[in-house]
Design a protein around this motif. Structure first.
Motif, PDB file in Angstrom:
ATOM      1  N   UNK A  43      15.618 -28.713  55.693  1.00  0.00           N
ATOM      2  CA  UNK A  43      16.608 -29.339  54.831  1.00  0.00           C
ATOM      3  C   UNK A  43      16.509 -30.845  55.002  1.00  0.00           C
ATOM      4  N   UNK A  44      16.612 -31.561  53.893  1.00  0.00           N
ATOM      5  CA  UNK A  44      16.654 -33.017  53.935  1.00  0.00           C
ATOM      6  C   UNK A  44      17.867 -33.404  54.774  1.00  0.00           C
ATOM      7  N   UNK A  45      17.670 -34.112  55.897  1.00  0.00           N
ATOM      8  CA  UNK A  45      18.793 -34.429  56.781  1.00  0.00           C
ATOM      9  C   UNK A  45      19.862 -35.311  56.139  1.00  0.00           C
ATOM     10  N   UNK A  46      19.536 -35.973  55.022  1.00  0.00           N
ATOM     11  CA  UNK A  46      20.529 -36.823  54.366  1.00  0.00           C
ATOM     12  C   UNK A  46      21.407 -36.039  53.382  1.00  0.00           C
ATOM     13  N   UNK A  47      21.091 -34.762  53.162  1.00  0.00           N
ATOM     14  CA  UNK A  47      21.864 -33.967  52.204  1.00  0.00           C
ATOM     15  C   UNK A  47      23.169 -33.467  52.827  1.00  0.00           C
ATOM     16  N   UNK A  48      24.109 -33.140  51.959  1.00  0.00           N
ATOM     17  CA  UNK A  48      25.409 -32.622  52.390  1.00  0.00           C
ATOM     18  C   UNK A  48      25.220 -31.250  53.038  1.00  0.00           C
ATOM     19  N   UNK A  49      25.967 -30.990  54.116  1.00  0.00           N
ATOM     20  CA  UNK A  49      25.814 -29.756  54.885  1.00  0.00           C
ATOM     21  C   UNK A  49      26.955 -28.789  54.594  1.00  0.00           C
ATOM     22  N   UNK A  50      26.598 -27.527  54.310  1.00  0.00           N
ATOM     23  CA  UNK A  50      27.563 -26.448  54.171  1.00  0.00           C
ATOM     24  C   UNK A  50      27.553 -25.687  55.493  1.00  0.00           C
ATOM     25  N   UNK A  61      16.731 -28.607  45.755  1.00  0.00           N
ATOM     26  CA  UNK A  61      16.259 -29.991  45.726  1.00  0.00           C
ATOM     27  C   UNK A  61      16.244 -30.613  47.120  1.00  0.00           C
ATOM     28  N   UNK A  62      16.988 -30.052  48.043  1.00  0.00           N
ATOM     29  CA  UNK A  62      17.073 -30.587  49.402  1.00  0.00           C
ATOM     30  C   UNK A  62      16.355 -29.710  50.424  1.00  0.00           C
ATOM     31  N   UNK A  63      15.579 -28.735  49.951  1.00  0.00           N
ATOM     32  CA  UNK A  63      14.891 -27.808  50.846  1.00  0.00           C
ATOM     33  C   UNK A  63      13.386 -27.827  50.602  1.00  0.00           C
ATOM     34  N   UNK A  64      12.633 -27.686  51.687  1.00  0.00           N
ATOM     35  CA  UNK A  64      11.176 -27.597  51.606  1.00  0.00           C
ATOM     36  C   UNK A  64      10.741 -26.361  52.378  1.00  0.00           C
ATOM     37  N   UNK A  65      10.052 -25.437  51.698  1.00  0.00           N
ATOM     38  CA  UNK A  65       9.552 -24.204  52.297  1.00  0.00           C
ATOM     39  C   UNK A  65       8.039 -24.285  52.376  1.00  0.00           C
ATOM     40  N   UNK A  66       7.496 -23.991  53.563  1.00  0.00           N
ATOM     41  CA  UNK A  66       6.044 -23.935  53.720  1.00  0.00           C
ATOM     42  C   UNK A  66       5.645 -22.645  54.422  1.00  0.00           C
ATOM     43  N   UNK A  67       4.442 -22.192  54.108  1.00  0.00           N
ATOM     44  CA  UNK A  67       3.847 -21.019  54.750  1.00  0.00           C
ATOM     45  C   UNK A  67       2.487 -21.458  55.253  1.00  0.00           C
ATOM     46  N   UNK A  68       2.338 -21.515  56.564  1.00  0.00           N
ATOM     47  CA  UNK A  68       1.130 -22.074  57.188  1.00  0.00           C
ATOM     48  C   UNK A  68       0.801 -23.447  56.604  1.00  0.00           C
ATOM     49  N   UNK A  69       1.851 -24.252  56.385  1.00  0.00           N
ATOM     50  CA  UNK A  69       1.700 -25.623  55.905  1.00  0.00           C
ATOM     51  C   UNK A  69       1.564 -25.786  54.406  1.00  0.00           C
TER      52      UNK A  69
END
Length: 172
Positions: A43-50, A61-69
């Motif tokens: 999660x983008x650390x600057x985004x609002x946290x639930x 928009x605030x998340x990045x998912x990777x699988x083996x990079x």
């Protein structure tokens, strides 16, 4: 990873051996094992946290998912009134994986609409899976299933139960 990272929770999966699930605050969830690819959700650390979500947001928009990079598409539902709105979809090499609540404690995990497993998680690193007999899950299925269950949680109350709770809370 630094020396301050929390120790992962280790699970012995009946099909894929030891799987490590590590939740680092609400900023990063990592799933790894000798027999599966490494899946990471950040999660983008600057985004609002639930505080109700292990990864802290359902906003793609605030998340990045990777699988083996390798980056993957991620589409979490908004998580509103009905269970189906908590659905999380991801795509990898033309294959679509979906995790969607189907009971109070667990969520159904599918690959291209084939029911592979049921996952349970209470918002911590302890993820429980029950692989469906004859489903033939692959290592990528395990990596993504464990990751989505750990990051977004599983299960949900039916809409009628949430309505009763809301009405009860509004009464004096």
């Amino acid at each position: 990873m630094n020396d301050l990272s929390p120790a992962p929770h280790l699970t012995e999966d009946v099909l894929f051996g030891e799987i490590a699930v590590r939740i680092e605050g609400q900023e990063r969830v990592t799933v790894s094992g000798a027999n599966i690819p490494t899946a990471v959700l950040e999660r983008d650390p600057s985004s609002e946290v639930d505080p109700q979500i292990a990864i802290g947001t359902r906003d793609a928009a605030h998340l990045t998912l990777t699988l083996d990079g390798v980056p993957l598409a991620l589409r979490p539902g908004k998580g509103r009134f009905r269970r189906s709105t908590y659905r999380v979809r991801t795509s990898h090499q033309g294959v679509t994986h979906v995790l969607v609540p189907d009971s109070i404690p667990s969520s159904r995990f599918t690959r291209d609409k084939v029911h592979l497993a049921d996952f349970s998680n209470d918002g911590d690193e302890i993820v429980i899976v029950e692989w469906r007999e004859g489903a033939s899950p692959e290592p990528v299925d395990a990596a993504l299933g464990y990751l989505l269950a750990a990051a977004f949680g599983t299960g949900g109350s039916p809409a009628w139960m949430m309505l009763v709770d809301a009405v009860s809370a509004a009464l004096p």
